[in-house]
Design an enzyme around this catalytic site. Structure first.
Site, PDB file in Angstrom:
ATOM      1  N   GLU A   1      67.515  47.424  50.529  1.00 56.22           N
ATOM      2  CA  GLU A   1      68.538  47.994  51.404  1.00 56.22           C
ATOM      3  C   GLU A   1      69.733  47.058  51.539  1.00 56.22           C
ATOM      4  OE1 GLU A   1      64.463  49.065  53.275  1.00 56.22           O
ATOM      5  OE2 GLU A   1      65.328  47.528  51.969  1.00 56.22           O
TER       6      GLU A   1
ATOM      7  N   TRP B   1      38.025  41.096  16.917  1.00 53.92           N
ATOM      8  CA  TRP B   1      39.127  41.992  17.245  1.00 53.92           C
ATOM      9  C   TRP B   1      38.826  43.425  16.827  1.00 53.92           C
ATOM     10  CZ3 TRP B   1      41.935  39.895  20.651  1.00 53.92           C
ATOM     11  CH2 TRP B   1      42.245  38.531  20.611  1.00 53.92           C
TER      12      TRP B   1
ATOM     13  N   ASP C   1      33.706  34.680  23.447  1.00 51.71           N
ATOM     14  CA  ASP C   1      35.054  34.706  22.871  1.00 51.71           C
ATOM     15  C   ASP C   1      35.841  33.411  23.071  1.00 51.71           C
ATOM     16  OD1 ASP C   1      34.429  37.287  22.247  1.00 51.71           O
ATOM     17  OD2 ASP C   1      35.740  38.217  23.730  1.00 51.71           O
TER      18      ASP C   1
ATOM     19  N   LEU D   1      43.183  33.637  27.796  1.00 48.08           N
ATOM     20  CA  LEU D   1      43.686  34.530  28.850  1.00 48.08           C
ATOM     21  C   LEU D   1      45.108  34.171  29.271  1.00 48.08           C
ATOM     22  CD1 LEU D   1      40.586  35.087  31.190  1.00 48.08           C
ATOM     23  CD2 LEU D   1      41.274  36.337  29.133  1.00 48.08           C
TER      24      LEU D   1
END
Length: 323
Positions: free
Chosen positions: A27, A152, A182, A186
């Site tokens: 605003e 993958w 894995d 990340l």
């Protein structure tokens, strides 16, 4: 971000959106963009979320609206924050402002879904994400893969998109088995943007100290069983939580207390299934690759509302919403 538009007659005379944290609200920016401020006394302000009415990092937006004499305000959704919660609307109406609430409400709720979930349900907005083969598997049989390296299923385009998503959420979570199998980083290394807070559920502290999730440049939160002594690693914090029934809810409560607005859950299968089982999810993003695995770890079974479906390179991406 909250968005605001100011009109005078049939013309848009001002626009604005929320600045980065601590900066002016939508605003304020919209009002500041108006070249002829005298028109504000005959204008209508449209805003996606109820204007604030309390002093926080910035002064109340309701005070500014009233100071400029804006006679009409149209609001998409009320603000559930305990310091607002309808008080902004009440303050504007008490001062003689004509206020309309609920215009394009569904679209505004979707736009503000992270913020609304955080304040209404007292937990992060939770996005589940996984890649599956066309025959419904998350990963091949362990005998067919190399431990400590990812297998993958999705293509390069999908993996880059997943890294983009990581820059858009507050935290990203995986379970112990995914961390061990894995050894993921990340991070958002394949996209420009900040890394999310990395969270790993490691009940018995099985993830080795030389794995990517322990230490490193990006902060990690390790969720574990309460114990008398905890390890110490750079950039790594430990969050002891009792496991067993109700663990997922306790985890969400702990993340809410830490002001974690959104959570991207990337696996593994047990972790995804737990969030699905207890209904602790809002959105699911599922990549389907092109190569059948002919067996292995089954992908979660999903029920919800299919919001969108589109190609992602050679893969298929589906976006689901929890009903």
């Amino acid at each position: 971000m909250v968005g605001a538009v100011i009109t005078h007659g049939d013309s848009i005379i001002g626009e604005g959106y929320t600045s980065p944290y601590g900066g002016p609200h939508a605003e304020v920016n919209a009002i500041g963009s108006v070249r002829q401020p005298e028109l504000l006394r005959e204008a209508t302000l449209y805003v996606t979320l109820e204007p604030c009415c309390h002093h926080g990092k910035t002064p109340p937006c309701t005070d500014l609206i009233l100071a400029h004499g804006i006679p009409k305000v149209v609001i998409g959704v009320p603000d559930p924050h305990e310091k607002v919660a309808g008080q902004g609307i009440a303050q504007l109406r008490a001062a003689g402002c004509e206020v309309t609430v609920g215009v394009l409400e569904a679209a505004c709720r979707h736009h503000h879904r992270r913020f609304l979930t955080f304040h209404e349900q007292k937990r992060p907005y939770i996005i589940l994400k996984w890649a599956q083969s066309p025959d419904g598997y998350l990963a091949p049989d362990p005998s067919r893969r190399e431990a400590g390296r990812p297998f993958w299923i999705s293509g390069n385009r999908s993996r880059q998109l997943a890294h983009k998503w990581r820059t858009e959420e507050a935290a990203i979570l995986v379970g112990t088995e995914t961390a061990l199998a894995d050894n993921p980083k990340l991070t958002s290394r394949h996209w420009h943007g900040p890394d999310a807070l990395r969270i790993v559920i490691d009940r018995r502290l099985r993830v080795p100290a030389d794995y990517h999730l322990v230490g490193g440049e990006s902060p990690t939160l390790v969720v574990c069983e309460p114990t008398e002594s905890l390890p110490s690693h750079p950039n790594t914090e430990y969050l002891p939580i009792p496991f067993g029934p109700g663990f997922e809810k306790r985890l969400c409560e702990a993340l809410h207390k830490r002001q974690v607005l959104s959570l991207l859950v990337e696996g593994g299968a047990h972790t995804l299934e737990a969030f699905l089982q207890y209904g602790l999810w809002d959105e699911a993003r599922v990549f389907t690759g092109t190569r059948p695995l002919l067996g292995g770890l089954e992908a979660p079974r999903l029920s919800g509302r299919l919001l969108a479906q589109r190609p992602s390179g050679e893969d298929l991406l589906q976006i689901w919403m929890h009903d």
